[in-house]
Design a protein around this motif. Structure first.
Motif, mmCIF file in Angstrom:
data_model
loop_
_atom_site.group_PDB
_atom_site.id
_atom_site.type_symbol
_atom_site.label_atom_id
_atom_site.label_comp_id
_atom_site.label_asym_id
_atom_site.label_seq_id
_atom_site.Cartn_x
_atom_site.Cartn_y
_atom_site.Cartn_z
ATOM 1 N N VAL A 49 0.849 -1.185 0.000
ATOM 2 C CA VAL A 49 0.000 0.000 0.000
ATOM 3 C C VAL A 49 0.889 1.241 0.000
ATOM 4 O O VAL A 49 2.045 1.196 0.434
ATOM 5 N N GLY A 51 1.049 5.486 0.914
ATOM 6 C CA GLY A 51 0.386 6.550 1.647
ATOM 7 C C GLY A 51 1.386 7.415 2.390
ATOM 8 O O GLY A 51 2.596 7.231 2.292
ATOM 9 N N TRP A 105 -6.415 -8.373 -6.109
ATOM 10 C CA TRP A 105 -6.514 -6.909 -6.207
ATOM 11 C C TRP A 105 -7.976 -6.489 -6.129
ATOM 12 O O TRP A 105 -8.335 -5.575 -5.377
ATOM 13 N N GLU A 109 -9.336 -3.913 -3.364
ATOM 14 C CA GLU A 109 -9.457 -2.521 -3.807
ATOM 15 C C GLU A 109 -10.579 -1.793 -3.061
ATOM 16 O O GLU A 109 -11.691 -2.285 -2.949
ATOM 17 N N GLY A 110 -10.230 -0.630 -2.502
ATOM 18 C CA GLY A 110 -11.199 0.202 -1.796
ATOM 19 C C GLY A 110 -11.483 -0.221 -0.367
ATOM 20 O O GLY A 110 -12.298 0.402 0.306
ATOM 21 N N GLU A 113 -8.301 1.493 4.473
ATOM 22 C CA GLU A 113 -8.463 2.899 4.840
ATOM 23 C C GLU A 113 -7.114 3.619 4.938
ATOM 24 O O GLU A 113 -6.127 3.039 5.382
ATOM 25 N N HIS A 114 -7.093 4.871 4.526
ATOM 26 C CA HIS A 114 -5.956 5.778 4.679
ATOM 27 C C HIS A 114 -4.740 5.390 3.843
ATOM 28 O O HIS A 114 -3.648 5.893 4.103
ATOM 29 N N ALA A 115 -4.901 4.474 2.889
ATOM 30 C CA ALA A 115 -3.794 4.092 2.020
ATOM 31 C C ALA A 115 -4.362 3.635 0.682
ATOM 32 O O ALA A 115 -5.516 3.223 0.597
ATOM 33 N N LYS A 116 -3.528 3.715 -0.333
ATOM 34 C CA LYS A 116 -3.933 3.309 -1.680
ATOM 35 C C LYS A 116 -3.260 1.986 -1.995
ATOM 36 O O LYS A 116 -2.048 1.824 -1.772
ATOM 37 N N HIS A 118 -1.237 -0.410 -3.896
ATOM 38 C CA HIS A 118 -0.184 -0.128 -4.883
ATOM 39 C C HIS A 118 0.173 -1.358 -5.725
ATOM 40 O O HIS A 118 0.310 -1.261 -6.929
ATOM 41 N N GLY A 134 -2.968 -2.867 -10.704
ATOM 42 C CA GLY A 134 -4.290 -2.279 -10.887
ATOM 43 C C GLY A 134 -4.732 -2.245 -12.321
ATOM 44 O O GLY A 134 -3.943 -2.427 -13.247
#
Length: 137
Positions: A49, A51, A105, A109-110, A113-116, A118, A134
């Motif tokens: 992730v 962030g 993935w 995905e989604g 929390e508070h991180a994307k 990667h 992704g």
């Protein structure tokens, strides 16, 4: 931005089979992996992730929460399962290492929390892994 990676392990069985092909074509392309009884692997999953570091906690993401998400969304669904028969996303998709990475993935995905999200890396064996960054990567 910081990249943080968490690992998880699961064991699962699978086989490779394209129903549009003859038995001979499946055997030619997939070899012994076309055995419809399946075979198993001890998979290692790495989820990375991205962030910013929270100045209060010092973390990019709550590590226990990330571990719990991996357990709920992946390990509890895939571990000790026959992917072809017991995991819905492989009902019509061949569970190759590449397709497993994509499926994981999509499961994650989604949900972090508070991180994307990667990268998802799935090791089928120590010398064989697939990375997925992704849908738009």
């Amino acid at each position: 931005m910081i990249l943080l990676t968490r690992k998880a392990d699961f064991s699962a069985a699978h086989f490779y089979w394209n129903p549009a092909w003859s038995e001979e074509e499946n055997a030619r392309v997939f070899g012994k992996c076309a055995n419809r009884q399946g075979h198993g692997h001890n998979y290692t999953l790495e989820v990375t992730v991205a962030g910013e570091i929270d100045p209060v906690s010092g973390f990019v993401v709550d590590l226990k929460q990330l571990k719990d998400i991996l357990e709920r969304e992946v390990v509890s669904v895939y571990d000790h399962r026959h992917l072809n028969f017991e995991v819905p996303e492989f009902e019509h998709v061949i569970p190759t290492t590449e397709n497993i990475a994509v499926a994981i993935w999509r499961r994650l995905e989604g949900k972090i929390e508070h991180a994307k999200l990667h990268r998802v890396r799935v090791y089928e064996m120590p010398d064989l892994f697939a990375d997925f960054y992704g849908e738009g990567a």
